[in-house]
Design a protein around this motif. Structure first.
Motif, PDB file in Angstrom:
ATOM      1  N   PRO A  13       0.815  -1.228   0.000  1.00 25.98           N
ATOM      2  CA  PRO A  13       0.000   0.000   0.000  1.00 25.98           C
ATOM      3  C   PRO A  13       0.848   1.278   0.000  1.00 25.98           C
ATOM      4  O   PRO A  13       1.731   1.453   0.845  1.00 25.98           O
ATOM      5  N   GLY A  14       0.568   2.119  -0.995  1.00 24.24           N
ATOM      6  CA  GLY A  14       1.206   3.425  -1.101  1.00 24.24           C
ATOM      7  C   GLY A  14       2.634   3.433  -1.606  1.00 24.24           C
ATOM      8  O   GLY A  14       3.205   4.496  -1.833  1.00 24.24           O
ATOM      9  N   GLY A  48      -7.460   1.060  -1.639  1.00 23.46           N
ATOM     10  CA  GLY A  48      -6.690   1.697  -0.588  1.00 23.46           C
ATOM     11  C   GLY A  48      -7.623   2.291   0.455  1.00 23.46           C
ATOM     12  O   GLY A  48      -8.748   2.682   0.140  1.00 23.46           O
ATOM     13  N   GLN A  88       0.617   7.498  -2.266  1.00 21.78           N
ATOM     14  CA  GLN A  88       1.107   7.145  -0.932  1.00 21.78           C
ATOM     15  C   GLN A  88       0.129   7.628   0.138  1.00 21.78           C
ATOM     16  O   GLN A  88      -0.207   6.898   1.068  1.00 21.78           O
ATOM     17  N   GLY A  91      -2.799   5.409   0.199  1.00 23.29           N
ATOM     18  CA  GLY A  91      -2.481   3.998   0.417  1.00 23.29           C
ATOM     19  C   GLY A  91      -2.921   3.086  -0.710  1.00 23.29           C
ATOM     20  O   GLY A  91      -3.231   1.915  -0.503  1.00 23.29           O
ATOM     21  N   HIS A  93      -2.992   0.554  -3.696  1.00 27.29           N
ATOM     22  CA  HIS A  93      -2.207  -0.602  -4.134  1.00 27.29           C
ATOM     23  C   HIS A  93      -2.987  -1.382  -5.181  1.00 27.29           C
ATOM     24  O   HIS A  93      -4.203  -1.285  -5.272  1.00 27.29           O
TER      25      HIS A  93
END
Length: 102
Positions: A13-14, A48, A88, A91, A93
């Motif tokens: 994530p991110g 995310g 980012q 988050g 992904h």
């Protein structure tokens, strides 16, 4: 005779997002852990906890696919600037499923 293989995974994530021009980002997705023997068909989604992925275009388009990786480009559907820092912050992904039928 080789058998078909199905595997799945996701990016961190991110993390891993790179700038692409002024208004887009991309991520290279590593699928080595799936141990595909040919170039699979990949199906992707983006998610995310920070949300806002509804405003993106591109998360389901796969580029440069191989047995061990592929790339996904995304941008805001209105064309406004998008940076890796935004991915980012939210988050984001990539989730993926690969099907290899050698």
């Amino acid at each position: 005779m080789p058998t078909a293989r199905i595997a799945s995974g996701h990016t961190t994530p991110g993390q891993g997002w790179q700038a692409y021009g002024a208004n887009g980002i991309y991520i290279d997705v590593n699928t080595t852990s799936a141990r595909f023997t040919g170039t699979p068909v990949y199906v992707t989604s983006i998610t995310g906890p920070g949300g806002n992925q509804w405003g993106l275009v591109g998360p389901s388009a796969v580029y440069s696919s191989t047995a061990t990786s592929f790339r996904v480009y995304v941008q805001w559907k209105d064309g406004s600037p998008l940076t890796p820092a935004t991915a980012q912050q939210y988050g984001w992904h990539i989730n993926w499923i690969g099907y290899d039928n050698p």
